[in-house]
Design a protein around this motif. Structure first.
Motif, PDB file in Angstrom:
ATOM      1  N   THR A  62       2.492  -3.439 -18.436  1.00 32.37           N
ATOM      2  CA  THR A  62       2.629  -2.107 -17.873  1.00 32.37           C
ATOM      3  C   THR A  62       4.074  -1.733 -17.549  1.00 32.37           C
ATOM      4  OG1 THR A  62       1.875  -0.669 -16.068  1.00 32.37           O
ATOM      5  CG2 THR A  62       2.212  -2.972 -15.533  1.00 32.37           C
ATOM      6  N   THR A  63       4.308  -0.432 -17.453  1.00 27.28           N
ATOM      7  CA  THR A  63       5.604   0.074 -16.998  1.00 27.28           C
ATOM      8  C   THR A  63       5.634   0.164 -15.476  1.00 27.28           C
ATOM      9  OG1 THR A  63       4.853   2.373 -17.126  1.00 27.28           O
ATOM     10  CG2 THR A  63       5.925   1.462 -19.086  1.00 27.28           C
ATOM     11  N   LEU A  64       4.469  -0.002 -14.832  1.00 31.70           N
ATOM     12  CA  LEU A  64       4.385   0.099 -13.372  1.00 31.70           C
ATOM     13  C   LEU A  64       5.115  -1.053 -12.694  1.00 31.70           C
ATOM     14  CD1 LEU A  64       0.672   1.073 -12.609  1.00 31.70           C
ATOM     15  CD2 LEU A  64       2.681   2.541 -12.569  1.00 31.70           C
ATOM     16  N   ARG A  65       5.633  -0.763 -11.525  1.00 32.33           N
ATOM     17  CA  ARG A  65       6.251  -1.755 -10.662  1.00 32.33           C
ATOM     18  C   ARG A  65       5.570  -1.648  -9.303  1.00 32.33           C
ATOM     19  NH1 ARG A  65       7.065  -3.187 -14.809  1.00 32.33           N
ATOM     20  NH2 ARG A  65       8.963  -3.366 -15.980  1.00 32.33           N
ATOM     21  N   PRO A  66       5.621  -2.687  -8.493  1.00 37.98           N
ATOM     22  CA  PRO A  66       4.936  -2.655  -7.189  1.00 37.98           C
ATOM     23  C   PRO A  66       5.299  -1.445  -6.324  1.00 37.98           C
ATOM     24  CG  PRO A  66       5.678  -4.871  -7.663  1.00 37.98           C
ATOM     25  CD  PRO A  66       6.238  -3.990  -8.739  1.00 37.98           C
ATOM     26  N   ASP A  67       6.549  -0.973  -6.408  1.00 36.52           N
ATOM     27  CA  ASP A  67       6.949   0.168  -5.577  1.00 36.52           C
ATOM     28  C   ASP A  67       6.274   1.470  -5.995  1.00 36.52           C
ATOM     29  OD1 ASP A  67       8.497   0.086  -7.949  1.00 36.52           O
ATOM     30  OD2 ASP A  67      10.030   1.368  -7.042  1.00 36.52           O
ATOM     31  N   LYS A  68       5.666   1.510  -7.186  1.00 33.23           N
ATOM     32  CA  LYS A  68       4.949   2.698  -7.654  1.00 33.23           C
ATOM     33  C   LYS A  68       3.521   2.763  -7.106  1.00 33.23           C
ATOM     34  CE  LYS A  68       7.651   4.499 -11.008  1.00 33.23           C
ATOM     35  NZ  LYS A  68       7.861   5.858 -11.355  1.00 33.23           N
ATOM     36  N   LEU A  69       3.008   1.639  -6.617  1.00 34.91           N
ATOM     37  CA  LEU A  69       1.634   1.600  -6.125  1.00 34.91           C
ATOM     38  C   LEU A  69       1.539   2.370  -4.816  1.00 34.91           C
ATOM     39  CD1 LEU A  69       0.716  -2.130  -6.800  1.00 34.91           C
ATOM     40  CD2 LEU A  69       0.316  -0.159  -8.260  1.00 34.91           C
ATOM     41  N   SER A  70       0.491   3.173  -4.723  1.00 32.21           N
ATOM     42  CA  SER A  70       0.350   3.992  -3.517  1.00 32.21           C
ATOM     43  C   SER A  70      -0.975   3.706  -2.835  1.00 32.21           C
ATOM     44  CB  SER A  70       0.452   5.476  -3.873  1.00 32.21           C
ATOM     45  OG  SER A  70      -0.474   5.813  -4.873  1.00 32.21           O
ATOM     46  N   GLY A  71      -0.927   3.232  -1.600  1.00 34.16           N
ATOM     47  CA  GLY A  71      -2.101   3.029  -0.759  1.00 34.16           C
ATOM     48  C   GLY A  71      -3.213   2.193  -1.357  1.00 34.16           C
ATOM     49  N   GLY A  72      -3.851   1.411  -0.522  1.00 40.46           N
ATOM     50  CA  GLY A  72      -5.013   0.643  -0.935  1.00 40.46           C
ATOM     51  C   GLY A  72      -4.707  -0.641  -1.679  1.00 40.46           C
ATOM     52  N   PHE A  73      -3.472  -1.188  -1.507  1.00 40.16           N
ATOM     53  CA  PHE A  73      -3.099  -2.430  -2.171  1.00 40.16           C
ATOM     54  C   PHE A  73      -2.570  -3.428  -1.152  1.00 40.16           C
ATOM     55  CE2 PHE A  73      -3.033   0.574  -5.596  1.00 40.16           C
ATOM     56  CZ  PHE A  73      -3.541  -0.140  -6.663  1.00 40.16           C
ATOM     57  N   THR A  74      -2.850  -4.697  -1.424  1.00 35.79           N
ATOM     58  CA  THR A  74      -2.300  -5.758  -0.588  1.00 35.79           C
ATOM     59  C   THR A  74      -1.606  -6.775  -1.479  1.00 35.79           C
ATOM     60  OG1 THR A  74      -4.366  -7.030  -0.686  1.00 35.79           O
ATOM     61  CG2 THR A  74      -4.092  -5.540   1.185  1.00 35.79           C
ATOM     62  N   GLU A  75      -0.611  -7.441  -0.916  1.00 34.47           N
ATOM     63  CA  GLU A  75       0.130  -8.452  -1.661  1.00 34.47           C
ATOM     64  C   GLU A  75      -0.616  -9.771  -1.571  1.00 34.47           C
ATOM     65  OE1 GLU A  75       4.674 -10.099  -1.811  1.00 34.47           O
ATOM     66  OE2 GLU A  75       4.247  -8.208  -0.795  1.00 34.47           O
ATOM     67  N   LYS A  76      -0.782 -10.412  -2.712  1.00 33.41           N
ATOM     68  CA  LYS A  76      -1.481 -11.700  -2.777  1.00 33.41           C
ATOM     69  C   LYS A  76      -0.661 -12.606  -3.695  1.00 33.41           C
ATOM     70  CE  LYS A  76      -6.174 -13.405  -3.565  1.00 33.41           C
ATOM     71  NZ  LYS A  76      -7.497 -13.049  -4.079  1.00 33.41           N
ATOM     72  N   GLY A  77       0.303 -13.299  -3.118  1.00 31.45           N
ATOM     73  CA  GLY A  77       1.206 -14.132  -3.913  1.00 31.45           C
ATOM     74  C   GLY A  77       2.081 -13.266  -4.795  1.00 31.45           C
ATOM     75  N   GLU A  78       2.040 -13.511  -6.100  1.00 32.42           N
ATOM     76  CA  GLU A  78       2.811 -12.746  -7.080  1.00 32.42           C
ATOM     77  C   GLU A  78       2.069 -11.479  -7.528  1.00 32.42           C
ATOM     78  OE1 GLU A  78       5.919 -13.536  -8.935  1.00 32.42           O
ATOM     79  OE2 GLU A  78       6.211 -14.674  -7.083  1.00 32.42           O
ATOM     80  N   GLU A  79       0.928 -11.208  -6.938  1.00 29.72           N
ATOM     81  CA  GLU A  79       0.106 -10.081  -7.370  1.00 29.72           C
ATOM     82  C   GLU A  79      -0.018  -9.024  -6.284  1.00 29.72           C
ATOM     83  OE1 GLU A  79      -3.709 -11.752  -8.328  1.00 29.72           O
ATOM     84  OE2 GLU A  79      -2.984 -12.656 -10.176  1.00 29.72           O
ATOM     85  N   MET A  80      -0.225  -7.805  -6.725  1.00 27.77           N
ATOM     86  CA  MET A  80      -0.621  -6.715  -5.845  1.00 27.77           C
ATOM     87  C   MET A  80      -2.059  -6.396  -6.252  1.00 27.77           C
ATOM     88  SD  MET A  80       1.942  -5.960  -3.898  1.00 27.77           S
ATOM     89  CE  MET A  80       1.573  -4.380  -3.223  1.00 27.77           C
ATOM     90  N   VAL A  81      -2.993  -6.492  -5.319  1.00 23.93           N
ATOM     91  CA  VAL A  81      -4.400  -6.274  -5.633  1.00 23.93           C
ATOM     92  C   VAL A  81      -4.937  -5.111  -4.820  1.00 23.93           C
ATOM     93  CG1 VAL A  81      -4.815  -8.673  -6.297  1.00 23.93           C
ATOM     94  CG2 VAL A  81      -5.211  -7.967  -3.947  1.00 23.93           C
ATOM     95  N   SER A  82      -5.863  -4.380  -5.423  1.00 27.05           N
ATOM     96  CA  SER A  82      -6.464  -3.257  -4.711  1.00 27.05           C
ATOM     97  C   SER A  82      -7.410  -3.785  -3.638  1.00 27.05           C
ATOM     98  CB  SER A  82      -7.224  -2.346  -5.689  1.00 27.05           C
ATOM     99  OG  SER A  82      -8.323  -3.026  -6.249  1.00 27.05           O
ATOM    100  N   THR A  83      -7.514  -3.045  -2.571  1.00 31.91           N
ATOM    101  CA  THR A  83      -8.452  -3.423  -1.517  1.00 31.91           C
ATOM    102  C   THR A  83      -9.881  -3.105  -1.952  1.00 31.91           C
ATOM    103  OG1 THR A  83      -8.061  -1.278  -0.461  1.00 31.91           O
ATOM    104  CG2 THR A  83      -6.811  -3.174   0.377  1.00 31.91           C
TER     105      THR A  83
END
Length: 192
Positions: A62-83
């Motif tokens: 993807t072209t997405l980066r973690p700073d593009k994610l908006s609301g409803g995500f939590t950091e889990k190690g090297e991953e950003m996962v949706s709640t």
């Protein structure tokens, strides 16, 4: 969808064991725009269907980066996962995973999540759709399961589907028949 994509899209030849990439042609651009517009408005037209969980996830670079994610995500190690998680097994519905220094992959479990990715991608929507389709050459199979897989030659998947349903009906009928038969036997034993 998978067959239409295979037949309509123009692919480069496969190199080094990888499947080909979508060529940069007017036909492919039109196809990508049509898919992008379909996914982009799907949730507002069909909100319940957009939430249906895929049989297996769509995953792509993807072209997405973690700073593009908006609301409803939590950091889990090297991953950003949706709640938001799958009711079936608790799997996050959307995951952004770091693959290398500047490369991420996204894993989506529903059209609602795919639509969210496109929203977050902003002006990179077309690149997201391209990357998704290149990584998932038969997306209908991933979304709906193997019975919807693209097949070469005559497509008899509808017949296989009908046979599967018929077998399920026969099994239920046999179980019901067995229950009724055993209940009738018990009544006869009690009567004697």
């Amino acid at each position: 969808m998978g067959q239409a994509l295979q037949r309509a899209a123009q692919w480069t030849s496969a190199k080094g064991g990888s499947g080909g990439k979508l060529e940069f042609t007017k036909l492919n651009e039109d196809l990508l725009n049509a898919i992008m517009n379909w996914v982009d408005g799907f949730g507002s037209k069909y909100p319940e269907e957009a939430k249906l969980v895929f049989k297996s996830p769509l995953t792509w670079i993807t072209t997405l980066r973690p700073d593009k994610l908006s609301g409803g995500f939590t950091e889990k190690g090297e991953e950003m996962v949706s709640t938001q998680t799958s009711e079936k097994d608790g799997t996050p519905m959307l995951t952004l995973k770091k693959v290398s220094t500047n490369e991420y992959s996204v894993t989506s479990m529903s059209l609602e999540c795919c639509e969210s990715v496109l929203r977050m991608a902003g002006d990179q929507k077309l690149m997201e759709v391209r990357s998704c389709l290149e990584a998932n050459r038969d997306p209908a199979t991933k979304m709906l399961g193997d019975r919807f897989a693209t097949v070469e030659g005559d497509d008899n998947s509808i017949y296989r589907f009908i046979e599967e349903i018929t077998k399920e009906i026969e099994q239920v009928a046999k179980q019901e028949g067995w229950r009724r038969w055993s209940q009738r036997d018990r009544r006869e034993e009690v009567a004697t």
